[in-house]
Design a protein around this motif. Structure first.
Motif, PDB file in Angstrom:
ATOM      1  N   VAL A   1       0.842  -1.191   0.000  1.00  0.00           N
ATOM      2  CA  VAL A   1       0.000   0.000   0.000  1.00  0.00           C
ATOM      3  C   VAL A   1       0.881   1.246   0.000  1.00  0.00           C
ATOM      4  O   VAL A   1       1.840   1.339   0.782  1.00  0.00           O
ATOM      5  CB  VAL A   1      -0.933   0.034   1.230  1.00  0.00           C
ATOM      6  CG1 VAL A   1      -1.795   1.296   1.227  1.00  0.00           C
ATOM      7  CG2 VAL A   1      -1.818  -1.211   1.263  1.00  0.00           C
ATOM      8  N   GLU A   2       0.553   2.204  -0.877  1.00  0.00           N
ATOM      9  CA  GLU A   2       1.306   3.454  -0.949  1.00  0.00           C
ATOM     10  C   GLU A   2       0.752   4.480   0.031  1.00  0.00           C
ATOM     11  O   GLU A   2      -0.442   4.478   0.350  1.00  0.00           O
ATOM     12  CB  GLU A   2       1.237   4.024  -2.370  1.00  0.00           C
ATOM     13  CG  GLU A   2       1.930   3.167  -3.415  1.00  0.00           C
ATOM     14  CD  GLU A   2       1.825   3.759  -4.803  1.00  0.00           C
ATOM     15  OE1 GLU A   2       1.465   4.950  -4.918  1.00  0.00           O
ATOM     16  OE2 GLU A   2       2.103   3.031  -5.779  1.00  0.00           O
ATOM     17  N   GLU A   3       1.605   5.359   0.486  1.00  0.00           N
ATOM     18  CA  GLU A   3       1.214   6.416   1.423  1.00  0.00           C
ATOM     19  C   GLU A   3       0.195   7.341   0.761  1.00  0.00           C
ATOM     20  O   GLU A   3       0.347   7.753  -0.389  1.00  0.00           O
ATOM     21  CB  GLU A   3       2.447   7.226   1.838  1.00  0.00           C
ATOM     22  CG  GLU A   3       2.167   8.293   2.873  1.00  0.00           C
ATOM     23  CD  GLU A   3       2.733   7.954   4.240  1.00  0.00           C
ATOM     24  OE1 GLU A   3       2.087   8.323   5.228  1.00  0.00           O
ATOM     25  OE2 GLU A   3       3.802   7.350   4.317  1.00  0.00           O
ATOM     26  N   GLY A   4      -0.880   7.655   1.491  1.00  0.00           N
ATOM     27  CA  GLY A   4      -1.842   8.644   1.039  1.00  0.00           C
ATOM     28  C   GLY A   4      -2.802   8.176  -0.035  1.00  0.00           C
ATOM     29  O   GLY A   4      -3.467   9.002  -0.672  1.00  0.00           O
ATOM     30  N   GLU A   5      -2.932   6.890  -0.252  1.00  0.00           N
ATOM     31  CA  GLU A   5      -3.854   6.387  -1.273  1.00  0.00           C
ATOM     32  C   GLU A   5      -5.046   5.688  -0.631  1.00  0.00           C
ATOM     33  O   GLU A   5      -5.054   5.373   0.563  1.00  0.00           O
ATOM     34  CB  GLU A   5      -3.143   5.419  -2.221  1.00  0.00           C
ATOM     35  CG  GLU A   5      -2.855   4.046  -1.624  1.00  0.00           C
ATOM     36  CD  GLU A   5      -2.525   2.987  -2.684  1.00  0.00           C
ATOM     37  OE1 GLU A   5      -2.963   3.134  -3.844  1.00  0.00           O
ATOM     38  OE2 GLU A   5      -1.838   1.999  -2.327  1.00  0.00           O
ATOM     39  N   ILE A   6      -6.070   5.425  -1.456  1.00  0.00           N
ATOM     40  CA  ILE A   6      -7.158   4.524  -1.096  1.00  0.00           C
ATOM     41  C   ILE A   6      -6.909   3.236  -1.869  1.00  0.00           C
ATOM     42  O   ILE A   6      -6.931   3.224  -3.095  1.00  0.00           O
ATOM     43  CB  ILE A   6      -8.539   5.098  -1.458  1.00  0.00           C
ATOM     44  CG1 ILE A   6      -8.790   6.407  -0.705  1.00  0.00           C
ATOM     45  CG2 ILE A   6      -9.641   4.085  -1.130  1.00  0.00           C
ATOM     46  CD1 ILE A   6     -10.079   7.119  -1.109  1.00  0.00           C
ATOM     47  N   HIS A   7      -6.641   2.173  -1.137  1.00  0.00           N
ATOM     48  CA  HIS A   7      -6.298   0.893  -1.758  1.00  0.00           C
ATOM     49  C   HIS A   7      -7.428  -0.090  -1.466  1.00  0.00           C
ATOM     50  O   HIS A   7      -7.731  -0.376  -0.310  1.00  0.00           O
ATOM     51  CB  HIS A   7      -4.980   0.362  -1.189  1.00  0.00           C
ATOM     52  CG  HIS A   7      -4.379  -0.737  -2.009  1.00  0.00           C
ATOM     53  ND1 HIS A   7      -3.133  -0.623  -2.595  1.00  0.00           N
ATOM     54  CD2 HIS A   7      -4.839  -1.954  -2.351  1.00  0.00           C
ATOM     55  CE1 HIS A   7      -2.860  -1.737  -3.259  1.00  0.00           C
ATOM     56  NE2 HIS A   7      -3.892  -2.566  -3.119  1.00  0.00           N
ATOM     57  N   ALA A   8      -8.070  -0.584  -2.508  1.00  0.00           N
ATOM     58  CA  ALA A   8      -9.189  -1.517  -2.339  1.00  0.00           C
ATOM     59  C   ALA A   8      -8.680  -2.951  -2.321  1.00  0.00           C
ATOM     60  O   ALA A   8      -7.780  -3.320  -3.078  1.00  0.00           O
ATOM     61  CB  ALA A   8     -10.204  -1.342  -3.454  1.00  0.00           C
ATOM     62  N   LEU A   9      -9.272  -3.743  -1.445  1.00  0.00           N
ATOM     63  CA  LEU A   9      -8.963  -5.167  -1.345  1.00  0.00           C
ATOM     64  C   LEU A   9     -10.255  -5.911  -1.655  1.00  0.00           C
ATOM     65  O   LEU A   9     -11.247  -5.792  -0.930  1.00  0.00           O
ATOM     66  CB  LEU A   9      -8.476  -5.486   0.071  1.00  0.00           C
ATOM     67  CG  LEU A   9      -7.927  -6.883   0.353  1.00  0.00           C
ATOM     68  CD1 LEU A   9      -6.726  -7.194  -0.529  1.00  0.00           C
ATOM     69  CD2 LEU A   9      -7.541  -7.012   1.826  1.00  0.00           C
ATOM     70  N   VAL A  10     -10.265  -6.648  -2.778  1.00  0.00           N
ATOM     71  CA  VAL A  10     -11.507  -7.281  -3.231  1.00  0.00           C
ATOM     72  C   VAL A  10     -11.319  -8.779  -3.412  1.00  0.00           C
ATOM     73  O   VAL A  10     -10.202  -9.278  -3.537  1.00  0.00           O
ATOM     74  CB  VAL A  10     -12.015  -6.659  -4.549  1.00  0.00           C
ATOM     75  CG1 VAL A  10     -12.252  -5.174  -4.400  1.00  0.00           C
ATOM     76  CG2 VAL A  10     -11.057  -6.942  -5.702  1.00  0.00           C
TER      77      VAL A  10
END
Length: 513
Positions: free
Chosen positions: A28-37
């Motif tokens: 996961v990158e700093e400052g992002e919205i990371h979806a886990l599906v």
């Protein structure tokens, strides 16, 4: 590529009889919205429980690096101390405490060992404003809506100086407006530099806010997709989630629908603790021989409560209503009577209500039909073994023998044992409450085939599911339920997710279509 805030390497986590995570990698990158599906049972929540210390270091293999430091979290307190906060799908709020008390529960603002209520109130009010809550800090949780409760959970996370916010199905119980507001809030947090991990099966929402999407399938990392250019489609994600197109996920069947078998008329049931609250309000519906009928509704709509009240009045206080089977009124006042009238109910919580986990496959499967095994005053154990062996083969239960403890089976095989238990009673009407929750894609497909076979044999199948694609893929007809009221009825050909969601969020006074 931005700075990496989190990297999970080669994470493997096993439970007895099933490998929940198999060499998973997640970055996961700093400052992002990371979806886990991924489909139910893919390992999404398990991975986040490993990260948050709910599954402590030593119970899994692999490495966790957070802000370039290797972490070995032994409990959730250690992960929260680093600013990693998880909000579970089932909200962990105490109804009879205020918003302020819940926000700082376990994180009390104290002065010399005594709670500073002035400081607590001031800081809660600041958090309320930050997340857009339209309540007072003194309001009791039980007096505010589910959407507002979700924002209280986020305020609670922010009070812990969160650096990485994990949200597990945050919009599952929200209506469309509340969901939109929550997603907008995540985008605003992103602008402020907060990193979020969003677990969701609502792919439209994922595509709206996510920068990257990681797909898990059967406990493995399939791929991570960049969604920044806006060119990713739902079909693209689905192919990763299920390994094939959505069109092939649900098996075909020969549909031969007959006359009405069960009719529910003006069924009204009160909440067991709150008499003036109705969990079923003059509900009317029917199901036909050979039909698979779906019941769609958001969390709290009353789907489970309705079916439990019909199946032997297991829930709530019955007020009025009639049940008719094959045109004749029947009386069902307890579970034994329900079984005698040819009804069966597979609970949404198989571990709590469907199985005796420490007992064997054999003992679980015959539990609801022991009278069929009586030989004078004793159980015919030879016949019992013969019957269960036959069901084990028929349902493709993967276990070395029928004396294996159910606790050591995978979720999919546990679900088949519950189904086998009720199939053995030879029911005319089978109620399936979240029949594929927490099981892998292959097991889902097998459950669907079992449902189809039962329907082809003239049984009535009633399916409750929080997954609209599942209802659309398996059911002949779908009713929508909202706040204890039936709000719509749709044939498969005229139903879609948008239409169902519209009726699932209608006002109580809405008329059935």
């Amino acid at each position: 590529m931005g700075d990496v805030i989190l990297e999970m390497k080669n994470i493997t986590k096993a439970f007895p009889g099933v490998k929940a995570l198999d060499d998973v990698n997640f970055k996961v990158e700093e400052g992002e919205i990371h979806a886990l599906v991924g489909e139910n049972g893919a390992g999404k929540s398990t991975l986040m429980k490993v990260l948050s210390g709910i599954h402590p270091f030593g119970s899994y293999s692999g490495d966790i690096h957070f802000r370039n430091q290797r972490c070995e979290f032994k409990d959730i307190n250690e992960s929260e101390a680093k600013g990693i906060v998880i909000i579970h799908q089932e909200l962990a709020l105490i109804p009879d405490l205020s918003v302020a008390e819940n926000v700082y529960l376990g994180n009390e603002q104290t002065e010399k060992g005594i709670i500073d209520w002035g400081k607590t109130t001031i800081e809660t009010n600041q958090l309320i404003q930050q997340v857009g809550l339209r309540v007072e800090s003194s309001d009791l949780i039980r007096h505010i809506g589910v959407g507002q409760q979700q924002l209280v959970e986020i305020a609670k996370a922010l009070s812990k100086k969160v650096n990485l916010l994990i949200l597990d199905e945050p919009t599952a119980a929200l209506n469309e407006t509340e969901s939109e507001n929550l997603l907008d809030l995540l985008v605003e947090f992103k602008k402020q530099g907060l990193t979020s991990v969003l677990i969701s099966h609502k792919l439209k929402e994922v595509l709206k806010v996510a920068d990257h999407i990681t797909v898990l399938r059967d406990g493995k990392t399939i791929e991570t997709i960049s969604a920044k250019d806006g060119n990713v489609t739902e079909d693209r994600i689905i192919r990763g989630m299920v390994g094939r197109s959505l069109d092939n996920l649900y098996p075909d069947r020969n549909v031969n629908i007959g006359d009405v078998m069960l009719e529910v008329v003006d069924w009204t049931v009160a909440h067991p603790q709150i008499p003036n609250r109705l969990v079923a309000n003059k509900v009317n519906f029917n199901v036909r021989k050979g039909e698979i009928l779906g019941i769609a509704g958001l969390m709290g709509a009353g789907r489970t409560e309705l079916m439990m009240s019909i199946f032997g009045r297991m829930y709530g206080k019955f007020l009025t209503g009639k049940l008719k089977k094959n045109g004749h009124e029947i009386s069902i006042k307890d579970v034994d009577e329900a079984i005698r009238h040819g009804m069966a109910y597979v609970s949404e919580d198989r571990k709590e209500y469907g199985l005796i986990l420490e007992d064997s496959i054999k003992k679980n499967m015959t539990l609801s039909g022991l009278s069929k095994l009586l030989k004078k005053i004793a159980i015919d154990e030879y016949k019992e073994s013969e019957v269960v062996e036959e069901l084990k083969v028929k349902l493709n239960i993967k276990a070395p023998h029928v004396n294996q403890k159910v606790i050591n089976l995978s979720g999919g095989n546990q679900q088949k044992v519950v189904l086998g238990k009720w199939i053995y009673t030879d029911p005319d009407i089978l109620i399936l409450d979240e029949p594929t929750r927490g099981i892998d894609v292959g097991a889902k497909n097998e459950i669907y085939k079992i449902m189809n076979k039962l329907a082809e044999n003239g049984k009535c199948i009633i399916v409750i599911s929080s997954e609209l694609p599942e209802l659309l893929g398996t059911c002949d007809r779908i009713y929508t339920l909202s706040n204890g009221c039936m709000t719509g009825e749709f044939l498969k050909a005229e139903a879609n997710q948008e239409k169902l969601m519209t009726y699932m969020t209608r006002d109580n006074r809405s008329e059935v279509k």
